[in-house]
Scaffold this active site. Sequence first.
Site, PDB file in Angstrom:
ATOM      1  N   GLU A  41       0.831  -1.209   0.000  1.00 29.08           N
ATOM      2  CA  GLU A  41       0.000   0.000   0.000  1.00 29.08           C
ATOM      3  C   GLU A  41       0.863   1.256   0.000  1.00 29.08           C
ATOM      4  O   GLU A  41       0.558   2.225  -0.678  1.00 29.08           O
ATOM      5  CB  GLU A  41      -0.963   0.004   1.200  1.00 29.08           C
ATOM      6  CG  GLU A  41      -2.121  -0.968   1.063  1.00 29.08           C
ATOM      7  CD  GLU A  41      -2.991  -0.692  -0.165  1.00 29.08           C
ATOM      8  OE1 GLU A  41      -3.039   0.451  -0.634  1.00 29.08           O
ATOM      9  OE2 GLU A  41      -3.623  -1.637  -0.666  1.00 29.08           O
ATOM     10  N   TYR A 124      -5.803   6.745   4.704  1.00 27.78           N
ATOM     11  CA  TYR A 124      -6.017   5.747   3.651  1.00 27.78           C
ATOM     12  C   TYR A 124      -5.314   4.425   3.990  1.00 27.78           C
ATOM     13  O   TYR A 124      -5.914   3.343   3.943  1.00 27.78           O
ATOM     14  CB  TYR A 124      -5.519   6.259   2.285  1.00 27.78           C
ATOM     15  CG  TYR A 124      -5.422   5.117   1.314  1.00 27.78           C
ATOM     16  CD1 TYR A 124      -6.576   4.625   0.717  1.00 27.78           C
ATOM     17  CD2 TYR A 124      -4.213   4.463   1.066  1.00 27.78           C
ATOM     18  CE1 TYR A 124      -6.531   3.521  -0.120  1.00 27.78           C
ATOM     19  CE2 TYR A 124      -4.160   3.356   0.237  1.00 27.78           C
ATOM     20  CZ  TYR A 124      -5.315   2.897  -0.357  1.00 27.78           C
ATOM     21  OH  TYR A 124      -5.272   1.794  -1.167  1.00 27.78           O
ATOM     22  N   ASP A 142      -9.616   6.103  -1.756  1.00 30.87           N
ATOM     23  CA  ASP A 142      -8.521   6.647  -2.563  1.00 30.87           C
ATOM     24  C   ASP A 142      -9.147   7.260  -3.822  1.00 30.87           C
ATOM     25  O   ASP A 142     -10.381   7.304  -3.954  1.00 30.87           O
ATOM     26  CB  ASP A 142      -7.466   5.578  -2.881  1.00 30.87           C
ATOM     27  CG  ASP A 142      -7.990   4.507  -3.825  1.00 30.87           C
ATOM     28  OD1 ASP A 142      -9.188   4.545  -4.188  1.00 30.87           O
ATOM     29  OD2 ASP A 142      -7.211   3.624  -4.218  1.00 30.87           O
TER      30      ASP A 142
END
Length: 349
Positions: A41, A124, A142
């Site tokens: 990520e 996020y 996102d």
Amino acid sequence: MIDAALLDWYDRHARVLPWRTGPAARKRGERPDPYRVWLSEVMLQQTTVATVTPRYARFLELFPTVEALAAAPVEDVLAEWAGLGYYARARNLHKCAQVVAGEHGGVFPQTEEGLLALPGIGAYTAAAIAAIAFDEPAVVMDGNIERVMARLFAVETPLPDAKPVLRDHAASLTPDKRPGDYAQALMDLGATICTPRNPACALCPLREKCIAQKNAIQADLPRKKKKAAKPTRFGTAFHITRKGDGAVLLVRRPDKGLLGGMLAFPATEWGERADAEPPIKAAWLKADEPVRHTFTHFHLEMDVWMVTVSDAAARKAQKALQGEWHPDPAMAGLPTVFRKVLDVTNRDK
Ligand code: SF4
């Protein structure tokens, strides 16, 4: 139901990604490794899957566990990050690994709140790890997911003002069942079907529910506020070669600020156009073309000055700039903008 339609589609069309535990494996009871989810990520923020895939594999070979990453010198981590941009992320990655290894016994916290308390993990990333690694019903937002929500609900307010509304819509859809798969399904839908241009609505599992598609306005959404034009900054980089052995002088940039802690060529501050003050007196040559590079908030135009100096002058330059000599700067893990400096000097040799 939107979640059921999306999960059904994901079961059949999930992208195969090296960091992903796919829906079939999940059903067999396999669990994703939080370290790998976190790493992927962070790497994927503002970088494409195609760029990240080989870099992710190499990174894992070098740092296979959070403990291995925590124990590595930060310079090694930064060098390995070269070319992925946003070097503050690599510094935070290392800091975060040290906190997880040192204060949490090598185990990532399982909740969004616990993850948010770690260095460098923002809203996020915390939501993505909580959902994907721990199946928490976290609301992952996102750019891809914002676009899908804006279209599903035909939100006409421009971004970024629309963010809270889009988040509320996303929260209203997030299921308690399989939230990790659901988050990844939305990510896949945004990346492969509900794309910024020419969304493939005919293939979309949500088309029956999509208001933008019904009103034929999907291509216009999400609306965005006009951005102010990026300013251009100017600077000069200095390429100093030591005559005796051909080594090149590099400096480590201050920890704070752009490209913090990275190795680089000595350079002036980046600002208004101004005549450069070379760091040592010598017969400098200026490269024909400046290096041009675009950062998030500005364009950079950097002149490149080159010189080869005697060993005595080299010692003075090293002392003045507190630099280090590198026999092959191409192998030093330079950030992209300084690799461009190297390209210019190689061309002008
Ligand atoms: S129907 Fe089209 S616009 Fe609506 S979510 Fe699907 S791909 Fe996006």
